[in-house]
Design a protein around this motif. Structure first.
Motif, short mmCIF file in Angstrom:
data_model
loop_
_atom_site.label_atom_id
_atom_site.label_comp_id
_atom_site.label_asym_id
_atom_site.label_seq_id
_atom_site.Cartn_x
_atom_site.Cartn_y
_atom_site.Cartn_z
N LYS A 350 39.23 14.51 56.47
CA LYS A 350 40.30 13.41 56.94
C LYS A 350 41.34 13.70 57.69
CE LYS A 350 43.41 14.50 53.71
NZ LYS A 350 44.22 13.94 52.48
N LEU A 351 42.28 11.97 57.82
CA LEU A 351 42.56 12.24 59.03
C LEU A 351 43.82 13.08 58.77
CD1 LEU A 351 42.36 8.47 60.08
CD2 LEU A 351 41.57 10.11 61.48
N CYS A 352 44.38 14.18 59.15
CA CYS A 352 45.50 14.91 59.94
C CYS A 352 46.69 14.68 58.92
CB CYS A 352 45.74 16.07 60.83
SG CYS A 352 44.79 16.92 61.37
N ASP A 353 47.16 14.87 58.42
CA ASP A 353 48.67 13.69 58.02
C ASP A 353 49.45 13.98 59.02
OD1 ASP A 353 47.94 14.26 55.46
OD2 ASP A 353 49.46 16.12 55.33
N GLY A 354 49.99 12.84 59.29
CA GLY A 354 50.33 12.19 60.59
C GLY A 354 50.06 11.77 61.90
N CYS A 355 48.91 12.11 61.77
CA CYS A 355 47.39 11.54 63.08
C CYS A 355 47.66 10.00 64.08
CB CYS A 355 46.04 11.71 62.65
SG CYS A 355 45.36 11.25 63.75
N PRO A 356 48.13 9.81 64.61
CA PRO A 356 48.83 8.85 65.48
C PRO A 356 48.05 7.95 64.35
CG PRO A 356 47.83 10.40 66.86
CD PRO A 356 47.54 10.97 65.80
N HIS A 357 46.46 8.47 64.40
CA HIS A 357 44.62 7.11 64.24
C HIS A 357 46.00 6.42 62.84
CE1 HIS A 357 43.76 8.50 67.43
NE2 HIS A 357 41.93 9.43 66.60
N ILE A 358 45.77 7.74 62.27
CA ILE A 358 46.64 6.02 60.66
C ILE A 358 47.83 5.16 60.59
CG2 ILE A 358 47.90 7.04 58.44
CD1 ILE A 358 47.01 9.75 58.97
N GLY A 381 34.14 9.33 67.01
CA GLY A 381 35.53 10.27 67.35
C GLY A 381 36.17 10.51 66.00
N CYS A 382 37.23 11.01 65.67
CA CYS A 382 38.20 11.05 64.52
C CYS A 382 38.81 9.81 64.02
CB CYS A 382 39.44 11.84 65.23
SG CYS A 382 39.38 13.87 64.96
N TYR A 383 38.49 9.48 64.60
CA TYR A 383 39.09 7.65 64.07
C TYR A 383 37.82 7.76 63.35
CZ TYR A 383 36.32 6.76 68.58
OH TYR A 383 36.10 6.98 69.34
N ASP A 451 44.38 6.16 72.57
CA ASP A 451 44.39 7.07 72.71
C ASP A 451 45.17 8.21 72.21
OD1 ASP A 451 44.71 8.57 75.85
OD2 ASP A 451 45.85 7.08 76.66
N ASN A 452 44.95 9.64 72.22
CA ASN A 452 45.61 10.84 71.79
C ASN A 452 45.44 11.81 72.95
OD1 ASN A 452 42.37 11.73 71.52
ND2 ASN A 452 42.66 11.94 69.62
N GLU A 453 45.07 11.35 73.57
CA GLU A 453 44.83 12.22 75.17
C GLU A 453 44.57 13.23 75.21
OE1 GLU A 453 49.57 12.45 75.45
OE2 GLU A 453 49.23 10.99 77.14
N GLU A 517 49.79 11.30 71.38
CA GLU A 517 49.26 13.05 71.34
C GLU A 517 48.43 13.46 69.79
OE1 GLU A 517 50.92 16.22 73.27
OE2 GLU A 517 48.78 17.33 74.54
N CYS A 518 47.26 13.67 70.10
CA CYS A 518 46.76 14.57 68.85
C CYS A 518 47.52 15.73 68.44
CB CYS A 518 45.48 15.25 69.29
SG CYS A 518 44.48 16.40 68.61
N LEU A 519 47.97 15.55 67.00
CA LEU A 519 48.55 16.77 66.21
C LEU A 519 48.51 18.36 66.52
CD1 LEU A 519 49.95 15.12 63.34
CD2 LEU A 519 51.87 15.55 65.37
N GLN A 520 47.03 18.45 66.21
CA GLN A 520 46.46 19.39 66.96
C GLN A 520 46.45 20.21 67.90
OE1 GLN A 520 44.33 21.31 64.07
NE2 GLN A 520 45.00 19.63 62.72
N VAL A 521 46.36 19.33 68.93
CA VAL A 521 46.54 19.60 70.02
C VAL A 521 48.13 19.78 70.55
CG1 VAL A 521 46.60 18.51 72.82
CG2 VAL A 521 44.41 18.24 71.21
N GLN B 43 35.88 20.53 59.53
CA GLN B 43 37.31 21.28 60.00
C GLN B 43 38.85 20.31 59.72
OE1 GLN B 43 36.71 23.08 63.70
NE2 GLN B 43 36.81 25.11 63.08
N ARG B 44 38.65 19.11 59.20
CA ARG B 44 39.60 17.87 59.31
C ARG B 44 39.76 17.65 57.37
NH1 ARG B 44 39.79 18.82 63.12
NH2 ARG B 44 39.34 18.29 64.82
N GLY B 45 40.17 18.74 57.37
CA GLY B 45 40.68 19.23 55.77
C GLY B 45 40.08 18.93 54.91
S1 SF4 Z 1 42.79 16.23 65.14
FE1 SF4 Z 1 44.06 14.96 66.02
S2 SF4 Z 1 42.90 12.56 66.69
FE2 SF4 Z 1 41.62 14.33 64.52
S3 SF4 Z 1 42.85 13.97 62.69
FE3 SF4 Z 1 43.92 15.40 63.68
S4 SF4 Z 1 45.60 14.54 64.47
FE4 SF4 Z 1 44.17 12.69 64.35
#
Ligand code: SF4
Ligand SMILES: Cc1ncc(C[n+]2csc(CCOP(=O)(O)OP(=O)(O)O)c2C)c(N)n1
Lengths: 529, 195
Positions: A350-358, A381-383, A451-453, A517-521, B43-45
């Motif tokens: 799933k989308l990471c907590d706090g992900c901009p896409h959310i 993509g993640c979205y 755009d999560n850059e 920006e993407c939180l993982q980055v 890997q995303r959770g």
């Molecule tokens: S990796 Fe980045 S873009 Fe993908 S779900 Fe996590 S925070 Fe969002």
């Protein structure tokens, strides 16, 4: 020599470096990404000035590599299997022009679709283009075969295909490396017309490619990547390709009683196959992917042998193989095993907590709440995870770039508003041309470029779109007032809903760029510091 | 010697560090190793797993056959159960007690523990608390490795040496924290077995 622990992808990358590579061209895609990332992190590559920046997409990657090959240097192209669809045009035509410096194209398949839209088998493309194709079965072969592949490519002036699969790409083992070879010198083709596919030249080149087929095959019969071992028990002859061979051997720790033809090089070695058939009562084909060998041998083998494999149901028609599936195909009884209890629930990604896409999806969902659902065309993509609850925000995900063009087609058919959701990296991969279509046609669609850059889904590679999305859109002809940049944060929700609502009602092309920006980055940068 | 291990957890919980430690130790001992990892989407959770195979003979398959796993090492208890079909009858389950609840239908923790206890050879320790008490909450994964170390057919020191070489780059404090976590996990496992 000391062995080093490498992923299949990394072994391939190191093999290419030691083969005198001058450049890798690639667009990220699971399970191929680690090949290029390994080269990007390699000191050897840095010292050798080896090109390793990401390309905008697989087509531009393959064409750039072809240019490097034209100049006489060794080039590697890496992509996931569906990337080869994007690069299919240069791929098919590169086979006709041929290569000058060694040109190895790696396509990494994903049987069972662990991280993909389909499980297409790249070997089919190799046959389609009539070029030599290699299929390593272990990490050491990844290292060794890529070196052989470069030599082969130069010997026959042809691009070659190297097929990987997820299990090998992402599995680690000890690999022995050789000392590195120097890079080729610049060397323009002796025939300056070789790369011009005007019909007259193309016909000559194509005849040349057809003429090489027998040589390709005879090397496959004798160079040691295909091996025939006759067994004590002639009841069954087994053809096992790539990692299918490992699953076979896993079932016979003390040696297999049957004859085995191990395949790692194509076109198929007809003599070896005929010999195996003559020595066997029945054949079984074990291959990870399509019944590619199985289908072909029906026209190669003259006798009415029984051929078993994925087509007759001995092995399942879809999905990746494993030792148990192969054991069943061999009629070996597998021991009973524990049943996974019911308390175990699926845990989808799933989308990471706090992900901009959310925040983008929450705002979009509210902005669309007054319209009939079923009008959001998304991309890859993640979205894409916005398809899952709680968002349920999108209605399509087909191939990279298809969001904008499908929204356009849906608008042309009468759906208004129609929304396209596309990531920044996907936009520069193959969204720009579709946007141009929409602009020229004045299709009233709302395009959200999330755009999560970064290229998030594949682990945060640099995105070719970085810092240039608005200018690209302006240049293509989107009106300035209808390029709206928003910041996808929960605290901006109301404001963002308002912007989206305004643009949904606009009767022309509008582009909304939620940028954060993407939180993982961010996390990765932080850890590096 | 042959040990087939499944490492289990949730994306981001550090199972690849456990794999790297065991792998480094095995290579230093001259053993053959194959380790299949999960990269990409899950890997995303999502649930992640790694097949890790060690042997003094050549290893054919990157994947372990069903029903032949010697040890399931899991950083999350429900994830340990996800792979019981892979476990051989007398195999061990070594798992964290601390749940990672990121789904809406996550079961009752007690139900998970009860299921785990149905297997003859199991160790359930609260690695999160142990790591926190040591002041290094990020090394819960190494605590779990410590709990499982005795069941992997390699000298205990080889794990310590592997941690030293892997974390050397990050300084002495990080090395020591991880070695302490390893020891604490081993002790907790011994205590658990004694009851
Ligand atoms: S990796 Fe980045 S873009 Fe993908 S779900 Fe996590 S925070 Fe969002
Ligand atoms: C033709 C093709 N190439 C590569 C991929 C692999 N792939 C899927 S999504 C993605 C990147 C998406 O990046 P972006 O659009 O920026 O979205 P994000 O994941 O960052 O949200 C890639 C490389 C693919 N599915 N198809």
């Amino acid at each position: 020599m000391q062995k080093i622990l490498l992923l299949g992808d990394e072994a391939l990358a190191q093999g290419a470096l030691d083969a005198g590579l001058s450049g890798v061209y690639a667009y990220p895609g699971t399970p191929s990404t680690e090949i290029t990332e390994y080269i990007q992190a390699s000191k050897q590559a840095e010292e050798g000035g080896i090109h390793c920046d990401w390309s905008a997409n697989e087509k531009t990657a393959l064409e750039s590599a072809l240019g490097m090959s034209y100049a006489g240097k060794r080039a590697l192209v890496c992509m996931k299997h569906v990337g080869l669809n994007v690069a299919a045009d240069p791929f098919m035509n590169a086979s006709i022009v041929g290569a000058n410096g060694g040109l190895v194209i790696v396509s990494a398949d994903d049987p069972s679709m662990h991280s993909s839209q389909n499980e297409q088998d790249s070997r089919v493309y190799g046959k389609f283009a009539l070029i030599p194709t290699f299929e390593p079965s272990n990490q050491q072969e990844c290292y060794d075969l890529v070196q052989y592949a470069f030599n082969f490519s130069e010997m026959f002036h042809t691009p070659v295909l190297l097929r990987m699969v997820t299990r090998l790409a992402h599995s680690r083992s000890g690999v022995e490396c050789k000392s590195p070879k120097a890079q080729n010198l610049l060397n323009i083709p002796t025939n300056l017309k070789q790369f011009i596919l005007l019909p007259a030249i193309a016909k000559k080149n194509y005849a040349g490619l057809l003429g090489k087929q027998n040589d390709f095959m005879s090397h496959g019969e004798k160079d040691g990547w295909n091996t025939l071992t006759l067994g004590k028990d002639r009841k069954l002859g087994i053809i096992a390709s790539g990692i299918g061979y490992n699953y076979l051997m896993e079932n016979y720790p003390d040696g297999c009683p049957y004859s085995i033809l191990k395949i790692s090089q194509y076109p198929l070695p007809v003599n070896m196959l005929t010999r195996l058939a003559a020595e066997s009562v029945e054949l079984l084909v074990i291959e990870d992917g399509y019944p590619f060998i199985e289908e072909q041998i029906k026209s190669i083998i003259p006798t009415p042998l029984i051929i078993r494999g994925r087509l007759d149901g001995t092995l399942p028609r879809m999905g990746e193989l494993n030792p148990n599936i192969v054991a069943q195909g061999l009629g070996i009884k597998v021991p009973d095993f524990n049943i996974v209890p019911e308390v175990v629930k699926p845990r989808p990604p799933k989308l990471c907590d706090g992900c901009p896409h959310i925040s983008s999806y929450n705002a979009l969902n509210e902005a669309l709440s007054d319209y009939v659902p079923g009008r959001v065309f998304a991309d890859i993509g993640c979205y894409t995870l916005g398809a899952l609850p709680p968002y349920n925000a999108i209605n399509s995900c087909v191939d990279m770039g298809a969001s904008i063009t499908m929204a356009k087609g849906a608008f042309d058919a009468g759906i208004f508003p129609a929304v396209a959701i596309i990531g920044d990296s996907t936009f520069t991969h193959s969204g720009m041309t579709g946007l141009l279509d929409a602009i020229l046609d004045k299709s009233a669609i709302t395009v959200m470029i999330l755009d999560n850059e970064t290229t998030g889904m594949t682990g945060g590679q640099d995105s070719c779109a970085f810092g240039r999305i608005e200018n690209i859109c302006l240049g293509l002809g989107v009106e300035k007032e209808h390029i709206r940049v928003i910041i996808p944060l929960p605290k901006n929700h109301e404001e963002n809903v308002k912007v989206i609502k305004e643009e949904l009602e606009y009767k022309g092309v509008s582009v909304i760029v939620p940028r954060r920006e993407c939180l993982q980055v961010i996390g990765k940068k932080h850890r590096r510091r | 010697m042959k040990t087939d291990i499944i490492l289990a957890g949730v994306g981001g919980q550090g199972i690849l560090s456990i794999a790297a430690t065991i792998g480094t130790a095995a290579v230093a001992k001259g053993l053959n190793i194959k380790q299949a990892e999960v990269h990409g989407m899950s890997q995303r959770g999502g649930d992640v797993q790694s097949h890790l195979r060690l042997s003094d003979k050549p290893i054919a398959s990157d994947l372990i056959p069903q029903g032949q796993v010697d040890i399931i090492i899991s950083v999350e208890p429900m994830e340990a159960l996800r792979y019981v079909d892979m476990l051989k009858p007398d195999g061990w389950i070594v798992t964290n007690k601390a749940t990672f609840n990121n789904i809406s239908n996550y079961p009752e923790a007690e139900d998970i523990y009860n299921e785990l206890k149905k297997y003859k050879n199991h160790i359930i320790i609260d690695a999160n608390t142990i790591a926190k008490d040591l002041g290094s909450s990020r090394s819960a994964n190494i605590v779990i490795l410590g709990a499982a170390a005795k069941f992997i057919d390699m000298p205990y020191e080889s794990f310590e040496e592997a941690l030293m070489s892997i974390f050397a780059r990050k300084g002495e404090d990080v090395v020591n924290a991880n070695i302490k976590a390893l020891h604490a996990g081993t002790e907790a496992a011994e205590k658990y077995i004694k009851g």
